[in-house]
Design an enzyme around this catalytic site. Structure first.
Site, short mmCIF file in Angstrom:
data_model
loop_
_atom_site.label_atom_id
_atom_site.label_comp_id
_atom_site.label_asym_id
_atom_site.label_seq_id
_atom_site.Cartn_x
_atom_site.Cartn_y
_atom_site.Cartn_z
N SER A 51 62.40 31.41 12.69
CA SER A 51 63.55 32.35 12.64
C SER A 51 64.70 31.57 13.11
O SER A 51 64.54 30.52 14.13
CB SER A 51 63.24 33.45 13.37
OG SER A 51 64.56 34.15 13.59
N SER A 52 65.89 31.73 12.88
CA SER A 52 67.15 30.99 13.59
C SER A 52 67.25 31.37 15.01
O SER A 52 67.78 30.69 15.78
CB SER A 52 68.34 31.39 12.92
OG SER A 52 68.69 32.75 12.83
N CYS A 53 66.63 32.44 15.64
CA CYS A 53 66.81 33.01 16.74
C CYS A 53 65.93 31.94 17.81
O CYS A 53 65.83 32.18 18.93
CB CYS A 53 66.38 34.26 16.98
SG CYS A 53 64.77 34.33 16.87
N TYR A 59 59.98 36.82 20.82
CA TYR A 59 59.94 36.53 19.68
C TYR A 59 60.10 34.98 19.16
O TYR A 59 59.46 34.40 18.69
CB TYR A 59 60.93 37.12 18.61
CG TYR A 59 61.00 37.02 17.14
CD1 TYR A 59 59.85 37.60 16.44
CD2 TYR A 59 61.92 36.38 16.61
CE1 TYR A 59 59.73 37.65 15.01
CE2 TYR A 59 61.80 36.45 15.14
CZ TYR A 59 60.77 36.88 14.32
OH TYR A 59 60.72 36.66 12.80
N LYS A 92 57.54 32.19 17.71
CA LYS A 92 57.80 31.35 16.53
C LYS A 92 57.82 29.84 17.11
O LYS A 92 57.33 29.19 16.22
CB LYS A 92 59.35 31.87 16.17
CG LYS A 92 59.08 33.02 15.45
CD LYS A 92 58.21 33.20 14.03
CE LYS A 92 58.17 34.68 13.42
NZ LYS A 92 57.35 34.24 12.16
N LEU A 149 67.79 37.63 7.42
CA LEU A 149 67.48 38.17 6.22
C LEU A 149 67.67 39.38 5.97
O LEU A 149 67.98 40.34 6.82
CB LEU A 149 66.15 37.67 5.90
CG LEU A 149 65.83 36.49 5.94
CD1 LEU A 149 64.27 36.36 6.11
CD2 LEU A 149 66.05 35.55 5.13
N HIS A 204 67.49 45.84 11.57
CA HIS A 204 68.52 44.71 11.91
C HIS A 204 70.02 45.22 11.51
O HIS A 204 69.84 46.30 10.84
CB HIS A 204 68.27 43.33 10.94
CG HIS A 204 67.14 42.43 11.61
ND1 HIS A 204 65.79 42.66 11.00
CD2 HIS A 204 66.95 41.61 12.35
CE1 HIS A 204 65.13 41.84 11.46
NE2 HIS A 204 65.69 41.11 12.68
N TRP A 264 77.18 48.88 17.05
CA TRP A 264 76.65 48.44 18.38
C TRP A 264 77.52 47.30 18.80
O TRP A 264 77.59 46.25 18.06
CB TRP A 264 75.18 48.13 18.31
CG TRP A 264 74.30 49.23 18.10
CD1 TRP A 264 74.31 50.50 17.82
CD2 TRP A 264 72.76 48.94 17.93
NE1 TRP A 264 73.41 51.38 17.69
CE2 TRP A 264 72.35 50.35 17.67
CE3 TRP A 264 71.85 47.90 17.87
CZ2 TRP A 264 71.01 50.50 17.58
CZ3 TRP A 264 70.53 48.29 17.67
CH2 TRP A 264 70.06 49.60 17.53
O1 GFB Z 1 70.55 42.25 13.40
P1 GFB Z 1 70.41 42.32 14.52
O2 GFB Z 1 69.92 43.76 15.29
O3 GFB Z 1 69.58 41.10 15.54
O4 GFB Z 1 71.95 42.41 15.45
P2 GFB Z 1 70.27 39.47 16.11
C1 GFB Z 1 73.13 41.74 15.00
C2 GFB Z 1 74.42 42.00 15.73
O5 GFB Z 1 74.72 43.31 15.08
C3 GFB Z 1 74.45 42.28 17.15
C4 GFB Z 1 75.26 44.16 16.11
O6 GFB Z 1 75.75 41.85 17.80
C5 GFB Z 1 74.43 43.78 17.19
O7 GFB Z 1 74.67 44.52 18.47
N1 GFB Z 1 75.15 45.65 15.65
C6 GFB Z 1 76.05 46.22 15.35
C7 GFB Z 1 73.97 46.08 15.09
N2 GFB Z 1 75.50 47.48 14.83
C8 GFB Z 1 74.41 47.54 14.67
C9 GFB Z 1 73.21 48.31 14.48
O8 GFB Z 1 73.71 49.76 14.22
N3 GFB Z 1 72.09 47.86 14.46
C10 GFB Z 1 71.55 46.70 14.97
N4 GFB Z 1 70.45 46.30 14.84
N5 GFB Z 1 72.82 45.89 15.16
C11 GFB Z 1 67.96 39.50 15.80
C12 GFB Z 1 66.78 39.08 16.67
O9 GFB Z 1 68.80 39.07 16.61
O10 GFB Z 1 67.76 38.49 14.69
C13 GFB Z 1 65.38 39.00 15.99
O11 GFB Z 1 66.64 39.99 17.70
C14 GFB Z 1 65.62 37.82 14.71
O12 GFB Z 1 64.32 38.19 16.80
C15 GFB Z 1 66.96 38.37 14.06
O13 GFB Z 1 65.47 36.67 14.99
C16 GFB Z 1 66.98 37.29 12.77
O14 GFB Z 1 71.05 38.90 15.13
O15 GFB Z 1 71.29 39.79 17.26
#
Ligand code: GFB
Length: 311
Positions: free
Chosen positions: A110-112, A139, A143, A169, A182, A205
């Site tokens: 994963s890119s993280c 995570y 990975k 993704l 996500h 968020w």
């Molecule tokens: O996609 P996401 O949950 O994960 O959040 P990451 C990406 C960005 O979107 C963050 C914002 O800055 C969140 O605060 N965001 C805004 C929201 N509104 C929302 C919402 O309603 N729901 C969510 N979920 N986010 C993940 C990693 O990071 O990326 C995993 O935690 C994995 O490990 C994945 O690598 C690909 O992009 O920050």
């Protein structure tokens, strides 16, 4: 060096997930036998069960799409599952792939896994050059261990075990549960509900300022089959879309596709996570693969899937 999957048994570990589902769709266009196991049939965290199943079915090739995954909140609040279950699943499969003579294995990272403040776009060489993003360090560590285990088998046993690093993704089969999803599926749900209830605004968020790159899952599946056939190296290859957007701009695009005309509010109590993670895909592009589905079309396809299957 090329690898042929013609006539081979290819095990898609994790075929019920979003990535695994896309892999099954993509592999259905190849002349190979697709092996699948549901969680009820085989619990991938159980070492002895994985060993017995792999010894009985002897796949020629394996793609590890099975993992505990989730968005920023799930990662931040369930560290044990994200670290331990992922270590168990990947180790059980990789170790037994060696034992039963699997010819080719593709591990998905994963890119993280890259440092939080890696130079952008992120080159594969940035791995382990700096501190991780705290919200997804659990995570990421799992990975990174998977990537290293594949490299270890390459070095010690000359196994053709490779890794790919997909960016964020989305697509059909995504998780639309707001607590664990996500951002992209979350925005589809929020925009759909806000439109239905004629809400004045929907809530994002964090600040909306972080930037993310989004790859349609069928593009990733295509890249996986491409790498299975055409890549045989130590370096885990980035698989991305090629450009990124702010979360605020993503929300505007999702709202447009869904038909929500209201505004946005921001919940500053939620984390932003990594400020930016755009992958440098120079290596996989040079081999001859690029993403195909643009973000607007991908969101539209995902929204159609959501309305039928998950709304
Ligand atoms: O996609 P996401 O949950 O994960 O959040 P990451 C990406 C960005 O979107 C963050 C914002 O800055 C969140 O605060 N965001 C805004 C929201 N509104 C929302 C919402 O309603 N729901 C969510 N979920 N986010 C993940 C990693 O990071 O990326 C995993 O935690 C994995 O490990 C994945 O690598 C690909 O992009 O920050």
């Amino acid at each position: 060096m090329s690898f042929s999957i013609t006539g081979k048994r290819v095990w898609v570990a994790g075929h019920t997930g979003m990535v695994g589902g896309a892999l099954v769709r993509r592999l259905a266009t190849e002349n190979c036998e697709i092996l699948k196991t549901t969680r009820a049939e085989l619990d991938l965290t159980r070492q002895a069960d994985v060993e017995a199943w792999m010894a009985a079915h002897k796949p020629h090739a394996v793609i590890i799409a099975a993992a505990v995954v989730g968005g920023i909140h799930a990662n931040d609040t369930r560290p044990v599952e994200f670290l331990n279950a992922n270590l168990q699943i990947q180790s059980n499969i990789i170790v037994n792939a060696h034992k039963v003579g699997v010819e080719k294995l593709l591990f998905l990272g994963s890119s993280c896994i890259y440092p939080r403040l890696a130079p952008q776009p992120i080159n594969e060489d940035a791995l382990l050059t700096g501190p991780l993003e705290p919200t997804n360090q659990w995570y990421a560590i799992a990975k990174i261990a998977g990537v290293k285990l594949c490299q270890a088998y390459r070095r010690e046993y000359q196994k053709d075990f490779i890794s790919a690093m997909p960016t964020n993704l989305y697509g059909p089969g995504d998780n639309f549960d707001l607590a664990s999803s996500h951002v992209l599926p979350a925005l589809i749900v929020k925009a759909h509900r806000a439109k239905q209830s004629n809400a004045a605004s929907l809530e994002l968020w964090g600040s909306g300022k972080p930037m993310r790159e989004f790859l349609y899952v069928d593009d990733l599946a295509d890249a996986c089959v491409f790498l299975l056939k055409n890549y045989s190296g130590d370096v885990p290859l980035n698989v991305g879309y090629g450009s990124d957007v702010t979360i605020r701009d993503l929300a505007a695009l999702v709202a447009e596709v869904v038909g929500f005309k209201g505004g946005f509010t921001f919940d500053a109590s939620k984390p932003d996570g990594t400020p930016r993670k755009l992958l440098d895909c120079g290596r996989i592009n040079a081999l001859g693969w690029t993403a195909n589905v643009n973000l607007r079309d991908g969101i539209a396809k995902t929204y159609e899937w959501y309305k039928i299957h998950a709304a």
